[in-house]
Design an enzyme around this catalytic site. Structure first.
Site, PDB file in Angstrom:
ATOM      1  N   CYS A  59       0.809  -1.219   0.000  1.00 39.05           N
ATOM      2  CA  CYS A  59       0.000   0.000   0.000  1.00 39.05           C
ATOM      3  C   CYS A  59       0.841   1.267   0.000  1.00 39.05           C
ATOM      4  O   CYS A  59       0.315   2.356  -0.160  1.00 39.05           O
ATOM      5  CB  CYS A  59      -0.941   0.006   1.196  1.00 39.05           C
ATOM      6  SG  CYS A  59      -0.081   0.106   2.761  1.00 39.05           S
ATOM      7  N   CYS A 129      -2.560  -1.113   8.733  1.00 34.99           N
ATOM      8  CA  CYS A 129      -2.032   0.105   9.367  1.00 34.99           C
ATOM      9  C   CYS A 129      -1.740  -0.135  10.843  1.00 34.99           C
ATOM     10  O   CYS A 129      -0.696   0.285  11.356  1.00 34.99           O
ATOM     11  CB  CYS A 129      -3.019   1.255   9.203  1.00 34.99           C
ATOM     12  SG  CYS A 129      -3.318   1.698   7.478  1.00 34.99           S
TER      13      CYS A 129
END
Length: 167
Positions: A59, A129
């Site tokens: 990402c 994340c």
């Protein structure tokens, strides 16, 4: 013109896609994104600072988390971060720095990405994340401990030389 097309596609009562996307994030994510805590960096050569640098190539998120440790107590007295990534990555970094402050080294290693994700109500697509934040904490602790071991090894190596010189 674009507004007219959006109303026709989305319907008169619906909002633009950008507004819908922002509302998908929990208010804690938005708060930490808009008002990130502990942004910055410490001198990585400081022996009391541990630096964790992690990234997710899939990402493009990159997270640097640093901790400052009090040698005598073993507590983390300060923490900071710099993150290149999405709002969830920034929020996860910000939360991680808040959670590690004032804790013992062993205690911060028990912080799990699932706790960060739950606190921020991250959607499944953004769980990476919180995983980065957990990895950054572990990497910072590992870096600090490696510096400390190297420093203790250097002091141990100097001590016999000094004793030999005194004899």
């Amino acid at each position: 013109m674009l507004r007219h097309v959006a109303k026709r596609v989305l319907g008169p009562g619906l909002r633009s896609p950008a507004t819908v996307a922002v509302r998908a994030y929990h208010e804690r994510v938005v708060d930490h994104y808009n008002n990130p805590r502990n942004v910055g960096s410490f001198d990585k050569s400081d022996p009391n600072v541990g630096t964790g640098l992690v990234g997710a190539p899939a990402c493009g998120d990159v997270m640097k988390l640093q901790i400052r440790v009090d040698d005598e107590s073993g507590k983390i007295v300060d923490a900071c971060f710099k993150t290149f990534g999405c709002g969830s990555a920034i929020a996860s970094s910000s939360v991680a720095t808040e959670w590690v402050k004032g804790k013992q080294m062993e205690e911060v290693l028990s912080i799990k990405n699932t706790e960060i994700a739950k606190h921020l109500s991250l959607p499944p697509v953004k769980l990476h994340c919180s995983m980065l934040a957990e990895d950054a904490i572990k990497a910072a602790v590992k870096d600090y401990e490696a510096k400390r071991a190297k420093s203790n090894g250097a002091q141990a190596a100097v001590a016999p030389v000094e004793k030999a010189a005194d004899a």
